[in-house]
Design an enzyme around this catalytic site. Sequence first.
Site, mmCIF file in Angstrom:
data_model
loop_
_atom_site.group_PDB
_atom_site.id
_atom_site.type_symbol
_atom_site.label_atom_id
_atom_site.label_comp_id
_atom_site.label_asym_id
_atom_site.label_seq_id
_atom_site.Cartn_x
_atom_site.Cartn_y
_atom_site.Cartn_z
ATOM 1 N N HIS A 121 3.942 4.392 -9.367
ATOM 2 C CA HIS A 121 2.740 3.577 -9.200
ATOM 3 C C HIS A 121 1.647 4.199 -10.082
ATOM 4 C CE1 HIS A 121 -0.806 2.046 -7.003
ATOM 5 N NE2 HIS A 121 -0.012 1.193 -6.381
ATOM 6 N N ASP A 198 5.206 10.909 -3.443
ATOM 7 C CA ASP A 198 4.353 9.774 -3.106
ATOM 8 C C ASP A 198 5.094 8.959 -2.048
ATOM 9 O OD1 ASP A 198 3.244 7.269 -2.902
ATOM 10 O OD2 ASP A 198 3.044 6.938 -5.054
ATOM 11 N N GLN A 201 5.281 4.105 0.210
ATOM 12 C CA GLN A 201 6.232 3.052 0.599
ATOM 13 C C GLN A 201 7.307 3.560 1.551
ATOM 14 O OE1 GLN A 201 5.919 -0.091 0.073
ATOM 15 N NE2 GLN A 201 4.226 0.042 -1.379
ATOM 16 N N LYS A 224 -0.631 0.943 4.968
ATOM 17 C CA LYS A 224 0.689 0.381 4.683
ATOM 18 C C LYS A 224 1.651 0.610 5.846
ATOM 19 C CE LYS A 224 0.288 0.428 -0.285
ATOM 20 N NZ LYS A 224 0.772 0.882 -1.591
ATOM 21 N N CYS A 362 0.926 -2.561 -10.207
ATOM 22 C CA CYS A 362 0.429 -1.203 -10.506
ATOM 23 C C CYS A 362 1.545 -0.323 -11.048
ATOM 24 C CB CYS A 362 -0.191 -0.534 -9.287
ATOM 25 S SG CYS A 362 -1.591 -1.421 -8.623
#
Length: 403
Positions: A121, A198, A201, A224, A362
């Site tokens: 991202h 990261d 998600q 999220k 992104c």
Amino acid sequence: MLDITKIRSEYPILNRTVEGRQLIYLDNAATSLAPSRVVDAIDQMYHCHKANVHRGVHTLSQEATDMVEATRERVRRHINAHAVEEVIFTRGTTESINLVASSIGDMLEHDDEIILTVMEHHSNIVPWQLIGRRKRIRIRVVPIDDSGCLDLEAYDDLFSDNTRFVALAHVSNVLGTVNPVKQMIEIAHRHDVPVLVDGAQAAPHLALDMQDLDCDFYALSSHKMYGPTGVGVLYGKRQWLEKMPPYQGGGEMIGHVAFDKTTFAELPFKFEAGTPDYVGIAALSQAIDYIEELGIDNIAAHEHELLQAMTRGLLEIDGTRIYGTAPDKGAVVSFLVRDINSYDMGLLLDKLGIAVRTGHHCAQPLMDRYGVTGMVRASLAVYNTLDEVEAFLAAVRRVAAMF
Ligand SMILES: *Cc1c(COP(=O)(O)O)cnc(C)c1O
């Protein structure tokens, strides 16, 4: 198994209409909806507890402070971090990564190298470029195969004597690929290189275990994972956080301030300058309770069933290409139908009451990798149903027939 009807009753927003039809929300990878208990927690904070944290001796301030520190412990347990000092509240994944890039960046030197992957991202690319520009650091990029799996041999080959850091997504927001992060962390550690994962998600779909992963940093966003917006978490191993200089200066993060010398607070407060979003932090605690009560494995199993139905259905539509077909895949489907522009598809689906994401997500380097400017992405959460997937597929067929 989960009672989806009951689950849906906690989301009044699912009853609203868009273009005269009941909303079908398939943009969960951008932000998930929040159940009533999370919204109620925000309400409750504003109505009954609103006071600044760590500053006052008065009761309300104490209550707000206790709430924030209780959430810190709640997060620690949820991600199985070793200590609460390793849990830092931020504004989101983006800020968590910027914190690490900026602070670690101070410790880097000319010609040092950082390894990223082509599926990152922008928020796990640009912060490194900013620091790279300041320090003339090189960025090396792990490639993928056509199915969207990272090339682990190429990854291993990218390490050199100058490699200082690895930053990579746990789960791709476009391809859905669940990366073998544990193995990749092991490889990096063999080269004595720390790793940031990261997890934006991953957090809504996977069990998180910092001690098992053995990552050095982990970033996630509350919004999220059924939580409020404006709050994120940075997990960092204590040994790193202690060595790293502060990211922002201000209140809360100091030991003693004088014009000739200022000392900094202990962890985690060293990295939490200014008033935190204590309302959001309190509500994040509810979101974590929610996920744990439903059971992350139950959530993932439900989403997987929908993912398979969606994938099968899309492939039956003539000229559909799905981007990201890794065997281990999260609940997103990015696709294009023939040469129909993703934006046109998104706009027409919206006319049918269906919310999907369109464009580059992104992740422009990844779009370049596949030679497209954009994709349509449908992404799932626990409250989505098979009926919604069927309605989505019918809508895609209908739009496809218009071109
Ligand atoms: C959404 C997302 C981010 C950025 O998260 P913010 O909440 O916007 O800070 C970073 N990485 C991935 C993989 C994402 O999906």
